[in-house]
Design a protein around this motif. Structure first.
Motif, mmCIF file in Angstrom:
data_model
loop_
_atom_site.group_PDB
_atom_site.id
_atom_site.type_symbol
_atom_site.label_atom_id
_atom_site.label_comp_id
_atom_site.label_asym_id
_atom_site.label_seq_id
_atom_site.Cartn_x
_atom_site.Cartn_y
_atom_site.Cartn_z
ATOM 1 N N THR A 176 0.875 -1.075 0.027
ATOM 2 C CA THR A 176 -0.093 -0.136 0.114
ATOM 3 C C THR A 176 0.871 1.152 -0.106
ATOM 4 O O THR A 176 1.883 1.217 0.325
ATOM 5 C CB THR A 176 -0.651 0.063 1.213
ATOM 6 N N GLU B 276 0.231 5.907 0.219
ATOM 7 C CA GLU B 276 -0.884 6.725 0.368
ATOM 8 C C GLU B 276 -0.179 8.255 0.450
ATOM 9 O O GLU B 276 0.616 8.491 0.274
ATOM 10 C CB GLU B 276 -1.565 6.734 1.823
ATOM 11 N N SER C 278 -7.495 12.392 1.392
ATOM 12 C CA SER C 278 -6.221 11.419 1.305
ATOM 13 C C SER C 278 -6.431 10.521 0.247
ATOM 14 O O SER C 278 -7.839 10.170 -0.044
ATOM 15 C CB SER C 278 -5.760 10.958 2.589
ATOM 16 N N TYR D 284 -5.434 6.376 -0.957
ATOM 17 C CA TYR D 284 -4.733 5.283 -0.135
ATOM 18 C C TYR D 284 -4.821 3.953 -1.295
ATOM 19 O O TYR D 284 -5.610 3.837 -1.702
ATOM 20 C CB TYR D 284 -5.419 4.509 1.063
ATOM 21 N N HIS E 151 1.560 7.487 6.820
ATOM 22 C CA HIS E 151 2.691 6.484 6.961
ATOM 23 C C HIS E 151 3.921 6.959 7.322
ATOM 24 O O HIS E 151 4.732 6.203 7.747
ATOM 25 C CB HIS E 151 2.852 5.542 5.640
#
Lengths: 551, 551
Positions: free
Chosen positions: A416, A418, A463, A465, A503
């Protein structure tokens, strides 16, 4: 609370029920058909095959550290050191599977309280040993990788014993915690006082409060409870130059807010030992429900309408078409064909799932807030799929890391990343990042899936993601991802996104921080570090990316 | 927008209608009876009697500055220099009345744009001239006093020509402004786009957006719109080491939020030249109303209940008994005796006025929010005094500075100071500060009035704003206040309050900043300053209180 933790070699949550870490056969079939994934099973290698070099910690340094924390709290055994060798990024997990080399600390030091943390730092300065502060070990950006920098040895300073709730002020609604408290323990301790932090990131089951602060964490319910940084009323930090205590009042104009310099500092300036946090009453009513909107643009417009009218649900999460499809296919609980037919009949050809969740004090409050949100949603023509979809999401919301291990086993490159941007910039940014990932992840005969969702919305933006699923390159599994990560980061900085929404920077994003804050911004961070950590023992190689101290 | 401003010697708002700056005879009678104020009238001295020494700006520096901004934009005349000689604190105003010496800049420099600001800074570094950034000149903490520090000359860098709205992004709801735009101009420019900042501090009529940012301003409607720092999406700052551009995204975890280091930096690190600010639709419905609660404790509990249930009105303001009495007596519009009798009949012996104001998008929203607030208020047994009281407050809300000039004329020592603390600490802090002020302000035969209100409430605590009215010492008017200020500041730091909730640090609070952020906190600020302003030209003597650069 446990004094010692079980950091197994496997990245997954140790408390995971086996059933949750299961990939149903139909899901695996779908994944193979969709991505071109082969049939090979690549289970995790046993930990014993991993190379662990001898500890380089000099005997006098080890003796000095033992004098501070006690001999039993300086660990140099293989298991303890491997347990703090990095976090939970795809690259870290693949290294644990034998691809590439792990950065392993030379010792694990377990101080008991803020005073011992302070003395450990002073001891490390004296013996010129690098220090990696270690909380839950859930970093996905290399933030806890045990890099030595220019030092001859590095310790993991594990805060697991700083596990106390120090005090609760029910009038001011604040709680003082030691920084090593894990999120579930914090919630359990607070529940006895009828209050909650309301911070539920996907790392919830293992991450610590100190980790949340130094990485600027954001939880799934941050629309309701705020980002973690907004909960921090005060902070206490040990540094090589002495202790700092900042904050303690609800608001101030006494110069720049130095708390905010500690928050996000990723262990470069010091070690956060204590936090004063805002708490709220435990919600008495929880209500989650799912909707489907037609297409990403309409979905994003709907979330924007909620954010800008300040009627967001506490959890507001919009999945794009790809993520919606994968959710339906992998969950197994849905009759996907029937559902799609139903949605088509309701005019939805590009289904995008929207989860709304409220956690409130009373049915009255739920009714008021839900009505305000649905009133705003109406013109975007949502199709309600009811509470079952919401509850399905809620129950699985911490399951991502577990599911990732299973996907790794079947040969998937799953990771992942983001970012965040202003609303007017969001669609171009999403297109660019998605394109960069699809283009760079592909191998011969494979069709990567890149999913995207909005999990955090603000008045000025949101955001994004991304989750990738691609057949893993057998020849170069790390390089495959690292090239994709570079392409995605270039797309992010090229389209005015932030290199990370929640993150943090760690090792992985350090090359792009300068694009975001400028060379002078980097120099300001270095000036602060130089003042607080002049010999550069703290977390080398992270955030500003310096492996060596500056003059 | 005006290119030049009318900085008269008088501190008051130049646009003030004469009627608003009038003290009714009954109010003066009441003030004399209540405080022991004598009958002497001490009108302001004409500006021409003030001593203004010759400009010390060296000819080559003046020539170099003129090369950057143009000859007409470097002012050395008496009026221009006196117009930027300090702000609006009681001490500043008294200095303008001949008590003590004004710190007067050697020149006023008026750059046209961010690039010229950058070049002015570089020129000042080259010629070793101190620079005081100057916006609206409304500092009440000595923040714009033209101190030379160790430099031989000092200029006021007036940002009045940076008066543009650069762009509006209606989708993301952000606006880019040059930093010298005054608040009323900003609102007028935004109104054309149907949006507002919603930032209304008492300094609104004259203060600039850049000033709001670098002092961490808070507006009267900050419960609704947030503190100014919460509106700042991005910032551009000229520094002697080059330009910084920070922020631009709604949220980030890319290291510490360096925007927050610029916000509150009071011109020590650089000069803010441009701001990207969050905007909101202009409210279509405004509703203010007044209530009275019985006693401070109950009032504070009521405001706490509103804050902690997140049902605060956009404006929520609680006055203590003394401030409520003065409001009633000085306003002139109230039949005070009758009102008090009515309140007594309703069970209120210690009247504390509570103003609630909502600025919302629709009658529906007003009804919902007002009902939620009144529901929470009910158990505190408020007595409603209706919309007239609310409107009276609203109309007079920027009038404080004007009324202060009138009070100075009749011999009053009138000044304000403010702090904030957690709820559990608020009453002890208020008692301590009030006691310190009453004890230290008194002169023979005088009875100072010290009023207090909560104007900003948060989940974890609130601000306290004190206003003093005391007969002025004829012998030592500055010393009288300065001793009281010291006593109040000692009480604040002794009771865990912040040295400023929204007035900033400037010169006046610098001695107490170390008590709040620690010596190491001061050193961090100095390290940042050293990196960005190594020769120390920027705003000497403010914030960290250093008059000379550090090694």
């Amino acid at each position: 609370m446990t004094q010692r933790i079980d950091h197994t070699l496997r990245g997954s949550w140790t408390s995971a029920p086996a059933s949750e870490a299961h990939l149903p056969p139909h899901a695996l079939r779908w994944l193979r058909a969709r991505t071109g994934l082969g049939a090979a099973i690549t289970p995790e290698a046993p930990g014993s095959v991993l190379a662990v070099s001898d500890s380089r910690l000099a005997p006098d340094a080890r003796t000095a550290l033992a004098e501070v924390v006690g001999d039993a709290q300086v660990l140099v055994d293989r298991e303890a050191r491997l347990g703090r060798a990095g976090g939970l990024s795809y690259v870290d997990l693949m290294r644990r599977r034998g691809a590439g080399e792990l950065a392993i600390p030379d010792a694990v030091v377990l101080p008991a309280d803020p005073e011992q943390v302070q003395r450990v730092l002073e001891t490390c300065v004296e013996h010129d040993v690098a220090v990696v502060p270690f909380g839950g070990g859930t970093s996905v950006v290399g933030g806890v990788n045990a890099l030595r920098g220019t030092k001859s040895a590095v310790i993991a300073l594990d805060l697991v014993r700083l596990d106390q709730l120090v005090s609760v002020d029910p009038v001011s609604r604040t709680a003082v915690f030691r920084a090593g408290v894990r999120a579930p323990d914090a919630e359990r301790l607070l529940a006895a006082h009828g209050v909650t932090l309301g911070h539920f990131p996907q790392s919830f089951e293992r991450a610590t409060l100190g980790g949340f602060a130094v990485t600027r964490s954001s939880g799934q319910a941050s629309a309701g409870y705020g980002r973690f940084e907004e909960m921090v009323v005060g902070v206490r930090m040990a540094t090589p130059q002495g202790e700092m205590r900042l904050g303690g009042v609800p608001a101030s104009a006494a110069g720049p807010d130095l708390k905010r310099l500690v928050i996000g500092s990723e262990g470069l300036f010091g070690v956060v030992t204590e936090l004063t946090l805002r708490v709220r009453p435990v919600p008495r009513v929880k209500h989650y429900e799912g909707f489907v909107l037609d297409g990403w643009e309409r979905g994003a417009d709907a979330v924007r309408a909620l954010a800008q009218s300040r009627t967001l649900a506490d959890i507001t999460r919009l999945s794009d078409v790809d993520e919606t499809e994968v959710s339906f296919e992998l969950s197994g609980g849905w009759k996907v064909k029937g559902l799609k037919a139903y949605l088509r009949a309701r005019g939805i050809s590009q289904p995008c799932m929207l989860i709304l969740g409220w956690e409130v004090g009373s049915p009255r409050e739920l009714a008021t807030r839900r009505a305000a949100a649905l009133h705003k949603l109406r013109r975007f023509r949502p199709v309600g799929l009811g509470r079952a979809l919401g509850e399905t999401w809620r129950k699985g919301r911490f399951g991502g890391p577990r599911q990732r291990d299973v996907l790794l086993d079947v040969g998937v490159c799953v990771e992942t990343l983001e970012t965040a941007a202003t609303w007017s910039n969001l669609t171009a940014l999403r297109t660019a990042v998605k394109g960069a990932l699809v283009d760079s992840l592909g191998t011969a005969g494979s069709r990567p899936v890149v999913m995207c969702h909005i999990s955090h919305a603000y008045e000025t933006g949101a955001s994004l993601y991304f989750t990738t699923l691609a057949p893993r390159s057998a020849e170069d599994p790390l390089g495959q991802w690292q090239r994709a990560k570079v392409a995605a980061c270039e797309a992010i900085v090229g389209h005015s996104g932030t290199i990370s929404h929640h993150h943090a920077v760690g090792v992985d994003h350090a090359p792009w921080l300068g694009a975001e804050i400028g060379d002078l911004g980097l120099e300001v961070l270095r000036a602060v570090k130089q003042r607080l950590d002049p010999t550069g023992v703290l977390n080398p190689g992270k955030l500003v990316g310096d492996a060596e101290p500056r003059p």
